[in-house]
Design a protein around this motif. Structure first.
Motif, PDB file in Angstrom:
ATOM      1  N   GLU A 104       0.827  -1.199   0.000  1.00 31.42           N
ATOM      2  CA  GLU A 104       0.000   0.000   0.000  1.00 31.42           C
ATOM      3  C   GLU A 104       0.868   1.258   0.000  1.00 31.42           C
ATOM      4  O   GLU A 104       0.583   2.217  -0.706  1.00 31.42           O
ATOM      5  CB  GLU A 104      -0.913  -0.017   1.227  1.00 31.42           C
ATOM      6  N   VAL A 105       1.942   1.214   0.794  1.00 33.13           N
ATOM      7  CA  VAL A 105       2.828   2.376   0.852  1.00 33.13           C
ATOM      8  C   VAL A 105       3.389   2.679  -0.527  1.00 33.13           C
ATOM      9  O   VAL A 105       3.396   3.824  -0.980  1.00 33.13           O
ATOM     10  CB  VAL A 105       3.980   2.116   1.842  1.00 33.13           C
ATOM     11  N   ILE A 106       3.858   1.620  -1.210  1.00 35.80           N
ATOM     12  CA  ILE A 106       4.483   1.828  -2.510  1.00 35.80           C
ATOM     13  C   ILE A 106       3.471   2.411  -3.496  1.00 35.80           C
ATOM     14  O   ILE A 106       3.774   3.337  -4.241  1.00 35.80           O
ATOM     15  CB  ILE A 106       5.098   0.510  -3.017  1.00 35.80           C
ATOM     16  N   ARG A 137       0.739   4.189  -2.750  1.00 39.91           N
ATOM     17  CA  ARG A 137       0.385   5.568  -2.397  1.00 39.91           C
ATOM     18  C   ARG A 137       1.516   6.529  -2.726  1.00 39.91           C
ATOM     19  O   ARG A 137       1.281   7.643  -3.163  1.00 39.91           O
ATOM     20  CB  ARG A 137       0.031   5.670  -0.919  1.00 39.91           C
ATOM     21  N   LEU A 138       2.763   6.087  -2.501  1.00 37.65           N
ATOM     22  CA  LEU A 138       3.883   6.975  -2.816  1.00 37.65           C
ATOM     23  C   LEU A 138       4.044   7.140  -4.321  1.00 37.65           C
ATOM     24  O   LEU A 138       4.679   8.067  -4.785  1.00 37.65           O
ATOM     25  CB  LEU A 138       5.173   6.451  -2.186  1.00 37.65           C
ATOM     26  N   SER A 139       3.451   6.224  -5.100  1.00 36.87           N
ATOM     27  CA  SER A 139       3.484   6.376  -6.553  1.00 36.87           C
ATOM     28  C   SER A 139       2.426   7.347  -7.016  1.00 36.87           C
ATOM     29  O   SER A 139       2.271   7.569  -8.204  1.00 36.87           O
ATOM     30  CB  SER A 139       3.219   5.033  -7.231  1.00 36.87           C
ATOM     31  N   GLY A 140       1.635   7.875  -6.084  1.00 36.03           N
ATOM     32  CA  GLY A 140       0.551   8.763  -6.464  1.00 36.03           C
ATOM     33  C   GLY A 140      -0.650   7.993  -6.978  1.00 36.03           C
ATOM     34  O   GLY A 140      -1.471   8.508  -7.710  1.00 36.03           O
ATOM     35  N   VAL A 141      -0.732   6.725  -6.620  1.00 33.45           N
ATOM     36  CA  VAL A 141      -1.803   5.863  -7.094  1.00 33.45           C
ATOM     37  C   VAL A 141      -2.680   5.508  -5.903  1.00 33.45           C
ATOM     38  O   VAL A 141      -2.169   5.184  -4.845  1.00 33.45           O
ATOM     39  CB  VAL A 141      -1.188   4.574  -7.682  1.00 33.45           C
ATOM     40  N   THR A 142      -4.000   5.575  -6.077  1.00 31.73           N
ATOM     41  CA  THR A 142      -4.853   5.152  -4.976  1.00 31.73           C
ATOM     42  C   THR A 142      -4.976   3.642  -5.027  1.00 31.73           C
ATOM     43  O   THR A 142      -5.364   3.087  -6.041  1.00 31.73           O
ATOM     44  CB  THR A 142      -6.237   5.789  -5.098  1.00 31.73           C
ATOM     45  N   PRO A 143      -4.603   2.960  -3.922  1.00 29.72           N
ATOM     46  CA  PRO A 143      -4.579   1.512  -3.977  1.00 29.72           C
ATOM     47  C   PRO A 143      -5.981   0.921  -4.128  1.00 29.72           C
ATOM     48  O   PRO A 143      -6.927   1.399  -3.509  1.00 29.72           O
ATOM     49  CB  PRO A 143      -3.994   1.101  -2.616  1.00 29.72           C
ATOM     50  N   ASN A 150       9.779   3.954   2.279  1.00 28.06           N
ATOM     51  CA  ASN A 150       9.107   3.087   1.307  1.00 28.06           C
ATOM     52  C   ASN A 150       8.727   1.728   1.868  1.00 28.06           C
ATOM     53  O   ASN A 150       8.222   0.895   1.138  1.00 28.06           O
ATOM     54  CB  ASN A 150      10.012   2.847   0.094  1.00 28.06           C
ATOM     55  N   ARG A 151       9.017   1.461   3.137  1.00 29.88           N
ATOM     56  CA  ARG A 151       8.790   0.147   3.753  1.00 29.88           C
ATOM     57  C   ARG A 151       9.439  -0.968   2.920  1.00 29.88           C
ATOM     58  O   ARG A 151       8.824  -1.968   2.638  1.00 29.88           O
ATOM     59  CB  ARG A 151       7.294  -0.162   3.881  1.00 29.88           C
TER      60      ARG A 151
END
Lengths: 316, 573
Positions: A40-42, A44-50, A275-276
């Motif tokens: 989920e972190v990756i 969201r950090l991509s600017g994508v809603t999971p 980025n976990r």
């Protein structure tokens, strides 16, 4: 004496795998306690809603859908093959990534360590030899100040003075000697303070010991007494402090690497934590643990060589 | 003697790594230094020489810190960026940086700042009457940076590679609806959907994944999701040199079909710390700082006020807001939510914290966002009204108390902000002060990036900071997420509203509606309901903040999170 030293080394090295196993278990399972999932972190950090689908597909890709012990086992196998797993973010082997970043950190660590030693040893000695002098007060004041300065503030102040005002060094980056100087100083200054204080205290104590009077009475010159006897006895117990400091530096200077855009492991660790990136964090902890064990071993050996009074028995 | 050897080695090492004529002086002084030692001249003298040596060394080191604009006849723009640009894979996300992807790869159509769509790699397009088939007529004569031709085969190959990894792109509504992509002729392709989905063009315009990689970049089995061979695109820039975590240099793509960039190269220096970016700019190591949050607004204002640089602000791109959790607690009451709107002096909040760089937001979307230009009544600062609304809602201020109570319960709310965010924290503190004036106790908590959102979804906090995504995916993506659980938090936050189910139903209709008038009407209803229900507290419209050296010509920044207009930038003559 040589034989016991070898035995000591072997014993310590034999305990290394057990320590590392413990460290790896601890980091692996501690990481999993953190509430938010890396997939989920990756996203969201991509600017994508999971979406549930994208999280599941990413988890499968990263192997996070497997049972925990299987995940641990797979990672451990990767560690044993010296690949250290695959980064969640870059998808490259962690070993490759870390190896590319260690040289920068090692360069910075060694340069600041050497700088710290070359300044703090003489200043510690001088201020111990002249306890009531102005030099002593000056050195003590400076070392207290340098220990208490926050690193990021110090870094920015150095940049402001030496880059922006005096225009002597670049503000950040790598590539030449000029790039190395400010980060080295930023790292070294607090260590200089710490070392100077410790050396001074240790030496002051050493100077009150009876053998010093005896040596004077034997007619030895002050220089011989200080250089040959006092210094050796003062610095040997401090070896473990030096070792730990070096280990600390080798583990990456998070703040300094951030401030000076230094592409070392400290900066990489911070990015990975944000980025976990589990495999990177786990492998980093494992490698740093190994480093500490090795440095500790080295300092212990050195201490035994310089001071044969330290006996094997303390470790039995 | 050992020390001297070390010094010589050290000098040689630095000289080899950075050979410059100035270094000659360092070598010369070193020679003098060693020579004097040999001659056993007084120790003091050699110390003096050592000092001279160090100073000269430092002086020779500092020669190369400035930007290399016009250096060696090449025009290079240097910019600072906090993260490494990544592998430049057009079809994947992190660690690829959108701003770098957008330099190399292009889309079929382009989204403009005013909300319109214009041609890019597709010269024109046609939508079938049932709105399920989009036919794109590709621009002829477009070449990749390696000289290969861009055509329908290439488009199909890219689409197939992207759709191979459909689940990863499922956040984009269109991906779920694509039935197939078909080549009609060498320069015509058809995109077939299973049902109408109106935001197709907006989503195709987005920076990823629907952009086109040249044939040379495709790996084995076209599995671009695993990595690419080389970054080949049709865009105005091509990657020339890349040092991971240090810098990336892009050179002008001489095969570019559109207006060619005015400068030769763009150098992106990776500087993770925002303070360090500002310092590097001040030291003229960078030509410009561009983007939202690249440097803190304090730094931005400091540099701007110095008068030594040019500044510019883009049109708004996204909105900073508070999202109210209506699932439980006092915020279930509309009057409490409205009272918060009236209680905060937004004008002073925004101008104090953002130093006037951002505009006050009265509605969730600003006017240039498609379908968002509707008449909504702004709830302006009025603390009297806030107090009377709270009284009406039953929250009374007892004598001698500072916090309102109702049935023995105190009016206490939680606000979560991202602890490291330079804007959210001061805003949270100011809001806390404003609400205290009307008798609301606000507890503010700084957390890690994702924690606040999760707490809101799990009904564990009352208020959370919230941002819109910005164009080209707003507002359709926003309303889609507002009806999807575990997405942006809006679905959970609005659960306490009486209209929640009705809103979800309308969202489904908007996305598949084929009638433009009906769609506008539905958008109006959805956005009006959310506004009237005071679900959000819009704070400010965020902008791209730009500062550049006076050596550069003026240019207009774009209201896009990923498109930095390097092509129009130039230095003064």
């Amino acid at each position: 004496m040589k034989k016991t030293l070898w035995l000591f080394c072997l014993k310590r090295l034999a305990s290394l795998p057990i320590i590392l196993l413990g460290v790896s278990l601890l980091t692996f399972f501690l990481m999993r306690i953190v509430p938010i999932e890396p997939a989920e972190v990756i996203l969201r950090l991509s600017g994508v809603t999971p979406t549930t689908e994208s999280i599941r597909s990413l988890e499968k890709e990263m192997g996070l859908n497997l049972p925990l012990f299987e995940q641990y086992w797979l990672w451990l196998k990767d560690v044993l093959s010296l690949q250290f797993g695959t980064s969640f973010v870059s998808k490259l082997p962690v070993a490759e990534e870390l190896l590319s970043k260690f040289p920068a950190t090692v360069l910075l660590a060694i340069s600041s360590f050497v700088l710290a030693l070359t300044i703090s040893v003489p200043s510690g000695i001088i201020s111990a030899l002249y306890p009531y002098s102005l030099i002593n007060k000056f050195v003590r004041m400076l070392s207290i100040i340098s220990v208490s300065l926050p690193t990021f503030w110090l870094g920015f102040m150095l940049i402001y003075i030496f880059s922006i005002q005096l225009n002597l060094f670049p503000t950040n980056g790598t590539g030449s000697l000029a790039h190395l100087i400010l980060p080295t100083c930023t790292l070294a200054i607090p260590i200089i303070g710490l070392f100077t204080q410790t050396i001074q205290t240790a030496m002051t104590q050493e100077l009150t010991k009876p053998y010093i009077d005896y040596a004077y009475q034997r007619g030895l010159s002050k220089k011989t007494i200080i250089m040959k006897h006092v210094l050796k006895h003062t610095l040997t117990p401090l070896l473990s402090l030096f070792g730990l400091t070096l280990g600390n530096l080798m583990a990456g200077a998070i703040v300094v690497e951030q401030v000076f855009s230094w592409p070392g492991v400290g900066r990489y660790l911070i990015e990975s934590i944000i980025n976990r990136d589990y495999p990177v964090i786990q492998s980093y902890v494992l490698i740093v643990a190994t480093l500490y064990v090795c440095i500790n071993l080295c300092t212990d050996i050195l201490q035994r060589i310089f001071d044969p009074r330290i006996k094997e028995s303390t470790y039995d | 003697m050992g020390m001297q050897h070390l010094l010589v080695l050290f000098m040689l090492f630095t000289f080899i790594h950075n050979p410059q004529p100035e270094k000659g002086w360092g070598i010369f002084y070193l020679y003098v230094y060693l020579h004097t030692l040999k001659e056993e001249i007084m120790l003091k003298k050699s110390c003096l020489l050592l000092v001279i040596l160090i100073v000269s060394l430092l002086a020779s080191c500092s020669a190369d810190t400035k930007t290399d604009a016009n250096h060696s006849g090449k025009k290079t723009i240097s910019i600072g960026w906090p993260l490494d640009i990544g592998p430049l894979n057009p079809h994947t996300y992190l660690p690829n940086q959108m701003t770098a992807q957008a330099m190399v790869y292009e889309s079929l159509v382009e989204y403009n700042d005013d909300g319109t769509i214009s041609p890019k790699l597709a010269e024109k397009w046609k939508v079938s009457d049932d709105q399920t088939t989009y036919t794109f007529y590709l621009r002829e004569g477009v070449k990749y940076s390696d000289g290969s031709i861009f055509n329908a085969d290439n488009v199909i190959r890219n689409f197939n590679a992207i759709l191979e990894n459909r689940k990863a792109h499922s956040w984009m509504g269109m991906v779920k609806h694509i039935d197939y992509v078909k080549k009609i002729d060498d320069y015509t392709v058809a995109l077939k959907l299973d049902e109408p989905y109106y935001p197709v063009l907006n989503e195709l315009a987005f920076v990823r994944p629907f952009r086109f990689l040249g044939d040379a970049g495709f790996p084995k089995n076209d599995a671009t999701s695993k990595g690419i061979k080389t970054a080949v695109g049709t865009g105005p820039w091509a990657l020339k040199e890349y040092k991971k975590d240090k810098y990336a240099i892009f050179k002008r793509n001489d095969n570019y079909w559109g207006e060619k960039p005015k400068v030769d190269e763009v150098k992106i220096k990776i500087i993770p710390d925002s303070e360090s970016i500002a310092l590097a700019f001040e030291n003229q190591e960078l030509d410009l700082i561009y983007g939202r949050g690249i440097v803190s607004l304090d730094n931005y204002t400091y540099l701007k006020d110095s008068g030594n640089y040019e500044t510019a602000i883009s049109e708004p791109l996204s909105t900073q807001a508070l999202l109210f959790n209506t699932q439980s607690g006092p915020l279930q009451q509309l009057k409490v939510r409205q009272a918060i709107h009236y209680a905060i002096n937004k004008q002073s909040l925004v101008s104090t914290v953002t130093h006037g760089t951002e505009k006050v937001a009265d509605t969730l979307f600003w006017d240039a966002i498609p379908y968002a230009d509707i008449d909504l009544k702004a709830l302006k600062f009025d603390s009297k009204k806030a107090k009377s609304l709270l009284n009406e809602a039953g929250w009374k201020l007892e004598n001698g108390q500072t916090i309102r109570t109702k049935d023995g319960q105190k009016l206490e709310l939680d606000l979560t902000y991202i602890a490291t965010d330079a804007i959210q924290k001061p805003m949270a503190e100011m809001i806390q002060g404003e609400l205290a004036k009307v008798g609301i106790k606000l507890d503010i908590k700084g957390t890690d990036v994702m924690v606040g959102l999760h707490q809101l979804m799990n009904d564990e906090t009352d208020i959370n900071f919230w941002r819109t995504n910005g164009p080209p995916t707003d507002p359709h993506n926003f309303i889609n997420e507002s009806a999807t659980p575990n997405a942006s938090g809006v679905y959970e936050a609005k659960r306490g509203l009486a209209e929640a189910k009705d809103l979800n139903k309308k969202v489904q209709q908007v996305l598949v509606s084929t009638d433009e008038a009906k769609r506008s009407q539905l958008y109006k209803e959805i956005l009006t309901t959310m506004h009237d229900e005071a679900l959000f507290y819009p704070i400010s419209y965020e902008t791209n903040n730009v500062i550049y050296q006076k050596s550069m010509q003026k240019f207009v920044p774009r209201a896009s999170e990923y498109d930095i207009p390097y092509t129009i930038m130039d230095f003064k003559k």
